[in-house]
Design a protein around this motif. Structure first.
Motif, PDB file in Angstrom:
ATOM      1  N   SER A  55      -4.716  -0.932  -5.493  1.00  0.00           N
ATOM      2  CA  SER A  55      -4.813   0.216  -6.389  1.00  0.00           C
ATOM      3  C   SER A  55      -3.533   0.386  -7.191  1.00  0.00           C
ATOM      4  N   GLY A  56      -3.645   1.138  -8.264  1.00  0.00           N
ATOM      5  CA  GLY A  56      -2.479   1.458  -9.077  1.00  0.00           C
ATOM      6  C   GLY A  56      -2.273   0.444 -10.185  1.00  0.00           C
ATOM      7  N   ASP A  93       1.563   2.086   5.622  1.00  0.00           N
ATOM      8  CA  ASP A  93       2.202   1.583   4.411  1.00  0.00           C
ATOM      9  C   ASP A  93       3.138   0.410   4.722  1.00  0.00           C
ATOM     10  N   GLN A 115       6.776   0.954  -2.335  1.00  0.00           N
ATOM     11  CA  GLN A 115       7.274   2.169  -2.985  1.00  0.00           C
ATOM     12  C   GLN A 115       6.139   2.936  -3.663  1.00  0.00           C
ATOM     13  N   GLY A 116       5.212   2.206  -4.271  1.00  0.00           N
ATOM     14  CA  GLY A 116       4.079   2.844  -4.940  1.00  0.00           C
ATOM     15  C   GLY A 116       3.210   3.641  -3.984  1.00  0.00           C
ATOM     16  N   ARG A 118       4.082   4.755  -1.008  1.00  0.00           N
ATOM     17  CA  ARG A 118       4.864   5.853  -0.433  1.00  0.00           C
ATOM     18  C   ARG A 118       4.910   7.042  -1.393  1.00  0.00           C
ATOM     19  N   LEU A 119       5.060   6.768  -2.681  1.00  0.00           N
ATOM     20  CA  LEU A 119       5.202   7.845  -3.659  1.00  0.00           C
ATOM     21  C   LEU A 119       3.869   8.457  -4.104  1.00  0.00           C
ATOM     22  N   PHE A 120       2.809   7.638  -4.184  1.00  0.00           N
ATOM     23  CA  PHE A 120       1.608   8.114  -4.866  1.00  0.00           C
ATOM     24  C   PHE A 120       0.319   8.101  -4.041  1.00  0.00           C
ATOM     25  N   ALA A 121       0.300   7.492  -2.857  1.00  0.00           N
ATOM     26  CA  ALA A 121      -0.971   7.312  -2.150  1.00  0.00           C
ATOM     27  C   ALA A 121      -1.299   8.415  -1.142  1.00  0.00           C
ATOM     28  N   ASP A 122      -0.428   9.376  -0.962  1.00  0.00           N
ATOM     29  CA  ASP A 122      -0.688  10.422   0.031  1.00  0.00           C
ATOM     30  C   ASP A 122      -2.059  11.079  -0.137  1.00  0.00           C
TER      31      ASP A 122
END
Length: 142
Positions: A55-56, A93, A115-116, A118-122
């Motif tokens: 994703s992303g 993660d 990093q992606g 950790r920052l955006f998948a919550d």
């Protein structure tokens, strides 16, 4: 009129069962239709399991497919309340990053992937993000 019930948002589907042993060990074994996780950390995914792949802002490469499969299954277990998100998400993660590296992903890209998430998948691990059952055709009865 009869209808179909389905979930949308998936790109890939397993054609063979897949299993791997992870560092996540639930106290009580988890057993859903397509995902099982036992007390020894053995994650088993049934033939037919569907996931959306990496994703992303990324591309779906061979070095990312297995990691995305395992990661999506773990996040699904968090969304469904089988795993505690607060205690499991960071480890899930890290497992994603480790599998990416095992499968030949460049370390810089694996770091970027980690990093992606950790920052955006919550939100993807949140029970509120469960995919609703959709029905077709319009106006059909369940």
């Amino acid at each position: 009129m009869p209808c179909i019930a389905y979930n949308s948002g998936y790109k890939y589907q397993l054609k063979e069962p897949y299993a791997v042993t992870l560092e996540i060990r639930p106290v009580v074994p988890i057993d859903t239709d397509y995902v099982k996780l036992d007390g020894d950390g053995r994650l088993s995914l049934a033939k037919g399991y569907a996931w959306d792949g990496p994703s992303g802002p990324t591309i779906d490469t061979l070095s990312f497919m297995r990691a995305s499969l395992v990661h999506d299954a773990l996040y699904q277990l968090m969304r469904e309340g089988h795993l505690d998100k607060a205690r499991t998400r960071e480890l899930a993660d890290r497992i994603l990053r480790r599998i990416c590296l095992e499968d030949g992903m460049w370390s810089l890209r694996a770091w970027w992937v980690y990093q992606g998430v950790r920052l955006f998948a919550d939100p993807a691990a949140d029970p509120a993000a469960r995919r609703p059952v959709q029905r077709a055709p319009k106006g059909c009865r369940a």
